[in-house]
Design a protein around this motif. Structure first.
Motif: not given
Length: 659
Positions: A152, A160-161, A163, A185-186, A537-538
């Motif tokens: 992204n 975003e990550n 949230t 959220l996302r 988190q990713d």
């Protein structure tokens, strides 16, 4: 695990499939343009026999059969392509090649509908179809080169990550503060609720100027607690911003109280009510006098807060304690007010020490001063007493004297028989003087309300560091069982540390169960970030070299709300953590949301505090001046009568001091 041999075999199969696609397309060309190839003498008995056998299979029964088979074989060959990834290659480019290729590939048959000679038709059809075939092949290869992992690039700040799920239920009880909010959220906006279901564990509201802590939060607390029948103290730093809200909410919700309630205002510039913070009935022993003395002097001299215990700090406090307790004991507290205390301090030492020595309870407090005076240690004596006299002299004002000498109401605001809403107004231009006096009011009020069997009570302090309360940590820690909710509004932890000292500031920061923060910076942001904890988190990493492309994904714990995010919050955007209770446990305690300001009832008329509908007639200058002069005369009369009584009484005459 794939081996090199397997990959090589797969590549050969894909190449063979693609070759089959080209072969089928070539046979299609030969069959459909047979006359042209005969004209070129590209025809033999063998090829005719092969072509005849293929015709019997039905491959050329319809014009599109062979082309469709060639296209299917081409697509199958593209599925196994492992081309080198290109970071800048976009899906739009590859899809464009594919669409144009398919269009040319399928629509090339329209040339047979035109009136063309065999040579032109054959060359045109072969060229258009071949170009379409190559474009499809190119588009498929491009698709294989596109990095399919979603990186992204638009979310460069990782918003975003960061949230996380938040509480979306409305959890309400008879004490709660419920704030409607919305959060992300996302990438999706969701409605939520910030449910402070146990305000008795303390609420700390932080935010730099303009972050919206008063408008979006403190006003909610005032409105909701008054609607639920709380007695209330409102410290209004910029009078009458919050006081007007409290007053109008009380006007429209008087039915929330079982017994008749009243609303009172302490303001030294627009005088509405009077109240004596040293009311004799509320001072049961000398420790109350000592606490009042410490509060007023430390409020006037903030630098003394860090020097408590020093000789030249404790001496003025002891001296002021002696004066207060003497007036409390004299004639059952007839003149026990702060203005009388200030005036009595200004009396000359001979007469002052003479009358103070008659009160045995303060003998231990005044002996060091009397000894220094009798032994002509005037430098030490002036150092001890002058600090108190000079500090208290700043409070000499007709308006202050008038307000603090009256008895329009008492400070037992949570008395079930007579609940009160009390608003204390300050002025930013005179905050040091007014703040010290208001600190005394609050200190005495806390002593009164922190008792069992009282009405639920809410204490709201906007810009809390502008007043000094020596026992605020004790109030938060012990008043929970007495249904006393405390809301403290500060701008930054460094501000609290400057005015209260590091140790006291740390206690206040760590003892509050509910924390709500707008934009803050530096150490405060770091402390809050650690308090909110971490979330999973990713993480995605991409590595491209000249021979291969490597993409790795992982999950790891990282800060839910980093300090940089807290430092960049918009007005009305808050982060925080709430406390639950045993009867109602909340799993999602942390939040990062925009608080929604509710739509107020426009049909309800808003009254100004200064109007006749509020609390009655305001004092005029003549009355204020009259009370000011009367207080001075009362102190003079008290001193003269007491000195005369001591002189005429043989037993008391030993206390007489005359130099």
């Amino acid at each position: 695990m794939n081996t090199g041999e397997n990959e090589q075999a797969l590549r050969k199969i894909m190449d063979l499939t693609r070759l089959g696609s080209i072969l089928v397309l070539g046979l299609h060309f030969y069959y459909e343009c047979y006359r042209f190839f005969v004209f070129l003498a590209w025809q033999t008995t063998l090829t005719d026999r092969i072509l005849t056998n293929l015709v019997h299979t039905g491959l050329f029964r319809q014009f599109a059969y062979a082309k469709a088979l060639a296209l299917v074989l081409l697509i199958i060959s593209l599925l196994g392509v492992k081309a080198k990834k290109q970071e800048k290659l976009k899906t739009k480019t590859a899809v464009s090649y594919l669409l144009v290729g398919l269009l040319l590939f399928w629509c090339s048959g329209a040339l047979f509908q035109w009136e063309l000679n065999d040579s032109t038709l054959t060359i045109g059809y072969l060229a258009v179809t071949s170009v379409g075939f190559l474009l499809i092949l190119t588009g498929g290869v491009y698709l294989s080169r596109i990095i399919r992992t979603h990186l992204n690039d638009k979310d460069i700040f990782n918003r975003e990550n960061e949230t996380f799920p938040q509480e979306e239920r409305l959890l309400e009880n008879e004490y709660s503060i419920n704030l409607p909010a919305e959060y992300y959220l996302r990438g999706k906006k969701r409605k939520s609720w910030i449910n402070i279901i146990n305000p008795f564990r303390g609420v700390l509201v932080m935010g730099t100027p303009g972050s919206g802590k008063s408008y979006f939060f403190i006003e909610h607390v005032i409105r909701q607690h008054i609607r639920k029948g709380f007695a209330m103290l409102v410290y209004d730093f910029k009078f009458d911003d919050l006081s007007r809200i409290a007053y109008n909410t009380w006007l429209h919700n008087q039915g929330a109280y079982e017994n008749p309630s009243k609303c009172y205002f302490i303001d030294f510039e627009r005088i509405i009510h009077r109240c004596n913070p040293l009311e004799p009935a509320s001072m049961n022993d000398i420790t109350d006098a000592a606490e009042a003395a410490r509060t007023i002097l430390l409020g006037l001299n903030r630098e003394w807060i860090k020097k408590q215990g020093d000789f030249f700090v404790e001496s003025p406090i002891n001296f002021l304690t002696a004066i207060i307790w003497y007036l409390r004991k004299y004639n059952d507290g007839e003149f026990c007010t702060l203005p009388h205390v200030i005036e009595l301090m200004q009396v000359d030492y001979d007469r002052l020490f003479t009358i103070l020595r008659t009160e045995k309870e303060i003998e231990a407090l005044i002996n060091p001063f009397v000894s220094a005076y009798l032994n002509d240690v005037m430098e030490q004596l002036e150092g001890q007493i002058a600090a108190a006299k000079i500090s208290m002299a700043r409070l000499v004002s007709p308006q202050l004297y008038y307000v603090m000498s009256g008895n329009d109401f008492t400070l037992d605001i949570n008395n079930p028989e007579e609940p009160k809403i009390v608003c204390l107004g300050n002025n930013p231009q005179k905050q040091q003087v007014y703040g010290a006096v208001l600190s005394l009011y609050v200190s005495r009020l806390i002593k009164t309300v922190n008792k069992k069997g009282k009405l639920k009570c809410s204490m709201v302090f906007d810009e809390f560091p502008t007043i000094y309360l020596n026992n605020i940590d004790s109030l938060i820690a012990t008043a929970r069982s007495n249904l006393v909710a405390t809301t403290l509004g500060i701008q930054d932890f460094s501000q609290l540390k400057k005015d209260y000292g590091k140790d006291q500031a740390d206690v206040i920061m760590n003892i509050t169960g509910n924390v709500v923060s707008g934009q803050v910076n530096g150490e405060t942001a770091k402390h809050l970030s650690e308090r909110f904890g971490k979330i999973m988190q990713d993480r995605t990493s991409l590595s491209i070299n000249r021979t291969d492309t490597s993409i790795s994904k992982s999950k790891q714990l990282d800060t839910a709300v980093p300090p940089s995010r807290i430092s960049s919050l918009s007005s009305g955007e808050f982060v925080g953590m709430i406390a639950d209770e045993p009867r109602l446990r909340i799993e999602l305690k942390s939040f990062h949301a925009n608080i929604l300001q509710p739509i107020l009832h426009k049909d309800q008329k808003e009254f100004a505090i200064s109007s006749a509908s509020a609390v009655g007639k305001q004092a005029d200058d003549a009355a204020i001046r009259s009370v000011y002069l009367q207080l001075k005369q009362e102190v003079e009369g008290l001193v003269d009568s007491e000195v005369e009584r001591i002189i005429t009484d043989p037993v008391l005459s030993i206390n007489l001091i005359k130099k």
